[in-house]
Design a protein around this motif. Structure first.
Motif, PDB file in Angstrom:
ATOM      1  N   VAL A   1       0.829  -1.212   0.000  1.00 28.99           N
ATOM      2  CA  VAL A   1       0.000   0.000   0.000  1.00 28.99           C
ATOM      3  C   VAL A   1       0.862   1.260   0.000  1.00 28.99           C
ATOM      4  N   SER A   2       2.062   1.174   0.558  1.00 28.62           N
ATOM      5  CA  SER A   2       2.935   2.353   0.625  1.00 28.62           C
ATOM      6  C   SER A   2       3.294   2.890  -0.759  1.00 28.62           C
ATOM      7  N   PHE A   3       3.195   2.045  -1.783  1.00 32.81           N
ATOM      8  CA  PHE A   3       3.538   2.479  -3.138  1.00 32.81           C
ATOM      9  C   PHE A   3       2.347   3.064  -3.898  1.00 32.81           C
ATOM     10  N   VAL A   4       1.144   2.871  -3.385  1.00 33.42           N
ATOM     11  CA  VAL A   4      -0.069   3.250  -4.118  1.00 33.42           C
ATOM     12  C   VAL A   4      -0.105   4.720  -4.533  1.00 33.42           C
ATOM     13  N   PRO A   5       0.283   5.677  -3.672  1.00 37.71           N
ATOM     14  CA  PRO A   5       0.188   7.088  -4.089  1.00 37.71           C
ATOM     15  C   PRO A   5       0.958   7.417  -5.364  1.00 37.71           C
ATOM     16  N   ASP A   6       2.000   6.654  -5.682  1.00 42.23           N
ATOM     17  CA  ASP A   6       2.828   6.946  -6.858  1.00 42.23           C
ATOM     18  C   ASP A   6       2.416   6.160  -8.101  1.00 42.23           C
ATOM     19  N   LEU A   7       1.412   5.294  -7.983  1.00 42.14           N
ATOM     20  CA  LEU A   7       1.035   4.430  -9.107  1.00 42.14           C
ATOM     21  C   LEU A   7       0.120   5.148 -10.089  1.00 42.14           C
ATOM     22  N   PRO A   8       0.205   4.795 -11.385  1.00 39.08           N
ATOM     23  CA  PRO A   8      -0.796   5.286 -12.335  1.00 39.08           C
ATOM     24  C   PRO A   8      -2.158   4.704 -11.983  1.00 39.08           C
ATOM     25  N   VAL A   9      -3.202   5.360 -12.422  1.00 38.15           N
ATOM     26  CA  VAL A   9      -4.567   4.980 -12.030  1.00 38.15           C
ATOM     27  C   VAL A   9      -4.873   3.528 -12.355  1.00 38.15           C
ATOM     28  N   TRP A  10      -4.469   3.065 -13.530  1.00 33.47           N
ATOM     29  CA  TRP A  10      -4.829   1.704 -13.927  1.00 33.47           C
ATOM     30  C   TRP A  10      -4.197   0.662 -13.016  1.00 33.47           C
ATOM     31  N   ARG A  11      -2.976   0.942 -12.516  1.00 32.94           N
ATOM     32  CA  ARG A  11      -2.336   0.003 -11.583  1.00 32.94           C
ATOM     33  C   ARG A  11      -3.012   0.049 -10.220  1.00 32.94           C
ATOM     34  N   LYS A  12      -3.467   1.225  -9.808  1.00 30.40           N
ATOM     35  CA  LYS A  12      -4.209   1.329  -8.547  1.00 30.40           C
ATOM     36  C   LYS A  12      -5.487   0.513  -8.617  1.00 30.40           C
ATOM     37  N   VAL A  13      -6.203   0.643  -9.728  1.00 28.40           N
ATOM     38  CA  VAL A  13      -7.496  -0.036  -9.878  1.00 28.40           C
ATOM     39  C   VAL A  13      -7.335  -1.554  -9.825  1.00 28.40           C
ATOM     40  N   PHE A  14      -6.332  -2.070 -10.495  1.00 28.07           N
ATOM     41  CA  PHE A  14      -6.152  -3.522 -10.583  1.00 28.07           C
ATOM     42  C   PHE A  14      -5.177  -4.074  -9.545  1.00 28.07           C
ATOM     43  N   GLY A  15      -4.588  -3.199  -8.729  1.00 23.43           N
ATOM     44  CA  GLY A  15      -3.673  -3.658  -7.687  1.00 23.43           C
ATOM     45  C   GLY A  15      -2.452  -4.356  -8.241  1.00 23.43           C
ATOM     46  N   ILE A  16      -1.859  -3.763  -9.272  1.00 29.65           N
ATOM     47  CA  ILE A  16      -0.704  -4.372  -9.926  1.00 29.65           C
ATOM     48  C   ILE A  16       0.580  -3.715  -9.419  1.00 29.65           C
ATOM     49  N   PHE A  17       1.505  -4.557  -8.963  1.00 26.89           N
ATOM     50  CA  PHE A  17       2.778  -4.057  -8.450  1.00 26.89           C
ATOM     51  C   PHE A  17       3.928  -4.736  -9.187  1.00 26.89           C
ATOM     52  N   THR A  18       5.012  -4.006  -9.346  1.00 28.04           N
ATOM     53  CA  THR A  18       6.167  -4.544 -10.059  1.00 28.04           C
ATOM     54  C   THR A  18       6.947  -5.500  -9.161  1.00 28.04           C
ATOM     55  N   LYS A  19       7.839  -6.263  -9.780  1.00 28.35           N
ATOM     56  CA  LYS A  19       8.705  -7.171  -9.024  1.00 28.35           C
ATOM     57  C   LYS A  19       9.574  -6.375  -8.055  1.00 28.35           C
ATOM     58  N   GLU A  20      10.066  -5.207  -8.509  1.00 25.15           N
ATOM     59  CA  GLU A  20      10.910  -4.370  -7.661  1.00 25.15           C
ATOM     60  C   GLU A  20      10.150  -3.895  -6.424  1.00 25.15           C
ATOM     61  N   GLU A  21       8.899  -3.488  -6.606  1.00 24.34           N
ATOM     62  CA  GLU A  21       8.080  -3.026  -5.477  1.00 24.34           C
ATOM     63  C   GLU A  21       7.834  -4.162  -4.489  1.00 24.34           C
ATOM     64  N   LYS A  22       7.573  -5.347  -5.017  1.00 23.88           N
ATOM     65  CA  LYS A  22       7.355  -6.502  -4.140  1.00 23.88           C
ATOM     66  C   LYS A  22       8.624  -6.856  -3.364  1.00 23.88           C
TER      67      LYS A  22
END
Length: 253
Positions: free
Chosen positions: A102-123
């Motif tokens: 969740v800490s990364f959500v503010p910086d995500l594009p809208v489509w990634r926020k909607v679908f909850g998609i995170f990169t390997k680096e973020e994980k």
């Protein structure tokens, strides 16, 4: 650096939360803010990330005059300021890992926020943060299956994942048993020493404040009545903070 310059805060109902506060906190300090309930401790720390709006004076955080920032600038500023709450503020039906992501959500594009998609680096960053606080093995466990101490560590990991330079902690151990509280306080000290993070903590437990913090700020009725090394705090200082008796030799602002 954080600088309060003649800062005051008056609520819409006329109550003065802070009065003429002049405090400078250098990067890497560990500061405990103590005082009675309602004295202004939470108000003080929540001004730093503009959760509370000051009404007088200047508040400079990392070179920025906080009251003058627009909404976008406030969001950007908050990326470097972690916040840890007494109530944890977690999504209890989600896994530990998802809560940290969740800490990364503010910086995500809208489509990634909607679908909850995170990169390997973020994980990987989220997992590294969980490893730092000692609960990597709980990554795929639901938060509502954890103890209070473990939940607070999830909150700490979420804050670490955003790589802040400042951590604000609002009564982070108030709901924990003594053993767990000390373990969480150990984590804060580790972040402070190893990562040079500024820690500003509002805390009721005076003994823990004196054991872990290098500096104590005592607030009474919205005013700073003591600001100095934790090692110098004695019964006279505590009397000034909690009973309003302020001997001249203590000083204060």
């Amino acid at each position: 650096m954080i600088q309060f310059k003649e800062v005051g805060l008056t609520y819409p109902n006329g109550f003065q939360g802070l009065k003429d506060v002049n405090v400078t906190i250098e990067q890497g300090e560990y500061v405990a803010v103590i005082g009675l309930s309602g004295a202004g401790k939470s108000t003080f720390i929540r001004c730093v990330n503009r959760m509370n709006e000051i009404t007088e004076g200047e508040l400079i955080v990392q070179g920025q005059n906080v009251p003058t920032l627009n909404k976008k600038e406030v969001r950007q500023m908050r990326r470097s300021i972690g916040m840890v709450f007494q109530s944890f503020n977690l999504i209890t039906r989600a896994t530990v890992l998802k809560n940290v992501l969740v800490s990364f959500v503010p910086d995500l594009p809208v489509w990634r926020k909607v679908f909850g998609i995170f990169t390997k680096e973020e994980k990987m960053k989220a997992l590294e943060a969980l490893d730092r606080v000692g609960i990597l093995d709980k990554a795929f466990v639901r938060v509502d299956q954890l103890s209070g101490g473990q939940q607070q560590r999830v909150a700490l990991a979420r804050t670490l994942a955003q790589e802040p330079s400042i951590i604000l902690a609002d009564e982070p151990v108030a709901s924990l048993d003594p053993v767990t509280a000390k373990a969480v306080m150990d984590d804060f000290r580790t972040f402070n020493k190893e990562l040079n993070m500024t820690v500003i903590m509002n805390i009721h437990h005076v003994e823990l404040a004196l054991e872990y913090a290098s500096r104590v700020i005592g607030i009474r009725a919205g005013e700073v009545v003591y600001d100095g090394p934790a090692s110098d705090v004695n019964e006279a200082v505590l009397s000034a903070i909690y009973n309003g008796q302020l001997p001249e030799e203590i000083g204060g602002e």
